[in-house]
Design an enzyme around this catalytic site. Structure first.
Site, PDB file in Angstrom:
ATOM      1  N   ARG A  82      24.960  -9.878  40.859  1.00 24.46           N
ATOM      2  CA  ARG A  82      25.503 -10.754  41.892  1.00 24.46           C
ATOM      3  C   ARG A  82      25.351 -12.194  41.413  1.00 24.46           C
ATOM      4  O   ARG A  82      24.269 -12.763  41.493  1.00 24.46           O
ATOM      5  CB  ARG A  82      24.716 -10.522  43.188  1.00 24.46           C
ATOM      6  CG  ARG A  82      25.349 -11.100  44.436  1.00 24.46           C
ATOM      7  CD  ARG A  82      24.355 -11.091  45.583  1.00 24.46           C
ATOM      8  NE  ARG A  82      23.408 -12.191  45.432  1.00 24.46           N
ATOM      9  CZ  ARG A  82      22.154 -12.179  45.876  1.00 24.46           C
ATOM     10  NH1 ARG A  82      21.676 -11.142  46.502  1.00 24.46           N
ATOM     11  NH2 ARG A  82      21.372 -13.230  45.694  1.00 24.46           N
TER      12      ARG A  82
ATOM     13  N   HIS B  26      23.531 -14.303  48.075  1.00 27.95           N
ATOM     14  CA  HIS B  26      23.766 -13.084  48.881  1.00 27.95           C
ATOM     15  C   HIS B  26      24.934 -13.332  49.836  1.00 27.95           C
ATOM     16  O   HIS B  26      25.880 -12.551  49.899  1.00 27.95           O
ATOM     17  CB  HIS B  26      22.505 -12.730  49.669  1.00 27.95           C
ATOM     18  CG  HIS B  26      22.754 -11.801  50.810  1.00 27.95           C
ATOM     19  ND1 HIS B  26      23.200 -10.510  50.622  1.00 27.95           N
ATOM     20  CD2 HIS B  26      22.662 -11.983  52.156  1.00 27.95           C
ATOM     21  CE1 HIS B  26      23.358  -9.938  51.818  1.00 27.95           C
ATOM     22  NE2 HIS B  26      23.047 -10.802  52.754  1.00 27.95           N
TER      23      HIS B  26
ATOM     24  N   TYR C  10      14.486 -17.724  44.550  1.00 25.87           N
ATOM     25  CA  TYR C  10      13.892 -16.473  44.082  1.00 25.87           C
ATOM     26  C   TYR C  10      14.354 -16.002  42.710  1.00 25.87           C
ATOM     27  O   TYR C  10      13.856 -15.012  42.219  1.00 25.87           O
ATOM     28  CB  TYR C  10      14.089 -15.363  45.125  1.00 25.87           C
ATOM     29  CG  TYR C  10      15.530 -15.156  45.579  1.00 25.87           C
ATOM     30  CD1 TYR C  10      16.418 -14.402  44.806  1.00 25.87           C
ATOM     31  CD2 TYR C  10      15.992 -15.692  46.775  1.00 25.87           C
ATOM     32  CE1 TYR C  10      17.722 -14.197  45.230  1.00 25.87           C
ATOM     33  CE2 TYR C  10      17.300 -15.493  47.202  1.00 25.87           C
ATOM     34  CZ  TYR C  10      18.167 -14.741  46.437  1.00 25.87           C
ATOM     35  OH  TYR C  10      19.447 -14.542  46.839  1.00 25.87           O
TER      36      TYR C  10
END
Lengths: 364, 320
Positions: free
Chosen positions: A261, A265, A274
């Site tokens: 990805r 998100h 993160y």
């Protein structure tokens, strides 16, 4: 501490690959020779259009036109490779990041825009293209695909149900129940796990102890295969096999498409909290569109003219989306009372009249 | 009642080969209560089949089959085991018609043997109706007698909406002389089960029998006339029959096994005071189970609402 070990690992030897990241055919690969030049052009065009359209969705969200949008940047090969192998009457059960699948199916981008603008749940114009509504709860749509496939089996037709889930969804109970039932009933159902390494901020290593999601298939007694999800031809090959198995009544398949990805998100997420820039850079070098384009250019299949046409098609799709959602008016408020049940109860009629009064509308 | 439901399933399957019955132990065994007895032998393994032990999957399977044009009638073996499927009901079964702009109605009837009073261990005696009834997009019905069980089941299966069909286990062995097929009132309407003039008692499922027994006693011992309204449909609620009755009697008591707080009785009491306030001669009372987990079987007799608890409430609403 960001646990990024697996996302940074090289592609495992057990992962089916046709094209290396530089676009060269991997020695000994199962090249899909059955694909025509037009097939190849169609796939790369769909990937190009998907990326352009995806960018437009993000732009529109940034401009306050969409409530939210989950980008599929970087996952175009998995979605286009898988979907382009299906027939138009095979049913797709998407999660919410499958723009590439919708582009292949010719779904009007406006209908997807209506969902993310908050105008219509589930999106519009999907069912006509044999796509179930966009589904936000994780993995709970997988049993629906199994039910649909069971119905197709009962009907004696060779229609296949395909469900898209992610690496995070493999932790969900409903996905386990769906996989198990699909195998027990030997239905024509294909589970496509786009392993994009991140479930919002949680890395794959915190989701499961196995490094190979496809290996979970063995526990259900079904076929499992892992392919390079950034290699559209690898995705196409494994899907072709899985579809054949399903149509011949040999049961379901779990496909793990290993991808990444590249975006957040959703537009509400900040992945810099993160994951590392280094990891992103690694996956940038595995870009699915660059890889396929390099291959097709070298093979003399993709020309500057194709590139131009694909860019134009992408622009048209983006314009269509923008025209349909930008400042689009609120739907009729009374429409919230439609499609609750087959007929409105007396109480619902009373509530509908109340909202009609509040919004100055005619309730008749 | 078991035979009436069995006949309802068999007749629905005979009338429409898109009707499928499945769930845990419904095939060869014929269901733990024998409700599906003989269906697999008569209609074959495609029409009546056992599933893995997976309640969410069972309801999810039904959703997919409905999308394919089938009319699935899954069984969830007990009330307490319906909870794993609650998400499939709330997030998908109830919303699919809405999320598909009407294109994908869910023709699914989920049968659930429900409620207490049969001396079972825990998790077999729950009253889950409020969880379902609070969810827009599903119908929730509960028959109180064999004729209704047959008729309401046929109507549910033939209809265009998802139905949660709560079968009162405690009435499974109740008997009624019936010439099938039988058609009772439409299942979205309440019915006066016993006419009366002093107090309206609203009940459903197994509590209808309790209310009728209490009405006998009240009539015999105190000359008090109870009108018993069998709700039948718990969602969407149609309270016209209840309101008509309350306007005549001026008093209303709601009975259910489910815990009191936020149960259906709360909703019914609210609607009665909203729409029949000036007819009321006394507060609307609730005669219910307690706000505790369902008790161990040896205590269910004192925990469940019975004739005595109901008659106490009757006395209260009749106090001058």
């Amino acid at each position: 501490m960001a646990i990024t070990d697996r996302a940074e690992a090289p592609v495992a030897a057990s992962t089916l690959q046709v094209l290396a990241p530089d676009g060269a055919v991997v020695p000994g690969a199962r090249y899909p020779f059955e694909l025509s030049d037009a097939d190849h052009v169609g796939m790369l065009t769909a990937m190009t259009v998907t990326r352009r359209l995806d960018g437009e969705f993000v732009n529109l969200q940034r401009q306050g036109q969409l409530a939210l949008y989950p980008s599929c940047l970087g996952q175009e090969a998995a979605q286009v490779g898988i979907t382009s192998a299906t027939r138009d009457n095979d049913w797709l059960f998407p999660q919410y990041r499958e723009l590439g699948a919708f582009v292949v199916r010719g779904v009007d981008p406006a209908g997807i825009g209506h969902m993310w603008r908050g105008m219509a749940h589930g999106g519009t114009g999907l069912i006509e293209k044999c796509c179930a509504p966009i589904t936000i709860p994780i993995g709970t749509h997988a049993p629906h695909a199994v039910g649909y496939a069971l119905g197709a089996k009962f009907d004696g037709v060779d229609t296949v149900a395909v469900t898209f889930i992610g690496d995070g969804a493999t932790s969900e109970g409903d996905v386990h129940e769906a996989l198990n039932m699909a195998a027990v009933f030997q239905v024509p159902c294909i589970f496509v796990v786009q392993n994009n390494h991140w479930a919002i901020s949680v890395p794959l290593s915190a989701q499961t102890r196995v490094t190979d999601i496809a290996s979970k298939a063995a526990g259900y007694g079904m076929a499992g295969v892992r392919c390079d999800g950034n290699d559209v031809l690898a995705c196409r090959v494994v899907m072709r096999d899985a579809l054949l198995r399903a149509r011949e009544g040999r049961g379901p398949t779990l496909i793990e498409a290993v991808t990444y990805r590249m975006g957040a998100h959703t537009t509400a997420d900040d992945p810099t909290r993160y994951r590392s820039e280094g990891e992103l850079e690694l996956w940038r070098r595995r870009d699915p569109i660059d890889r396929y384009r390099s291959h097709l250019v070298a093979a003399g299949i993709w020309t500057a003219q194709h590139e131009e046409r694909a860019t134009e098609t992408g622009e048209r799709a983006a314009k269509r989306l923008r025209d349909e959602v930008f400042d689009a008016p609120m739907p009729d408020p009374l429409s919230v009372f439609d499609h609750v049940l087959s007929r409105r109860s007396g109480e619902l009629e009373r509530q509908r009249r109340q909202l009609a009064r509040e919004t100055g509308r005619d309730a008749t | 009642m078991v035979e009436a439901i069995n006949a309802g399933l068999a007749d629905a399957m005979a009338d429409d080969d898109h009707v499928l019955v499945f769930g845990e132990d419904v095939g060869r065994l014929g269901g733990v209560f024998r409700v599906t007895d003989g269906l697999q032998a008569r209609f074959g393994q495609r029409r009546c089949f056992d599933t893995p032990l997976a309640e969410a999957g069972i309801v999810g399977l039904a959703i997919g089959l409905s999308m394919r044009g089938y009319r699935p009638v899954p069984e969830l073996q007990f009330d307490g085991f319906s909870y794993p499927a609650l998400d499939q009901v709330i997030s998908h079964l109830a919303k699919y018609r809405n999320r598909s702009q009407g294109a994908m109605p869910m023709r699914v009837t989920v049968r659930i043997p429900s409620f207490g009073g049969i001396g079972s261990p825990e998790h077999h005696c729950e009253s889950p109706e409020t969880y379902f009834a609070h969810t827009a997009g599903v119908r929730v019905v509960s028959p109180s007698n064999p004729a209704d069980a047959y008729s309401m089941l046929r109507e549910s299966i033939a209809g265009d909406d998802p139905v949660i069909f709560l079968e009162p286990k405690r009435r499974y062995w109740s008997r009624q002389d019936l010439a099938l097929p039988v058609t009772t009132e439409p299942s979205d309407r309440a019915r006066v089960a016993r006419p009366g003039s002093d107090v309206t008692v609203v009940a459903y499922g197994a509590m209808v029998r309790v209310a009728l027994d209490a009405a006998e006693v009240a009539e015999r011992d105190g000359g008090v006339s109870l009108e018993v309204v069998d709700l039948r449909c718990l969602a969407p609620l149609d309270l016209d029959a209840v309101l008509d009755s309350v306007r005549r009697t001026g008093r209303c008591i709601v009975v259910h096994e489910a815990p009191r707080t936020l149960g259906l009785g709360a909703e019914i009491a609210a609607v009665v005071q909203e729409r029949a306030f000036h007819s009321l001669e006394a507060p609307v009372l609730r005669v219910t189970g307690f706000d505790t987990p369902y008790p161990p079987a040896t205590l269910e007799g004192v925990w469940l609402p019975g004739v005595d608890r109901l008659l106490d409430a009757v006395e209260q609403v009749l106090e001058p």
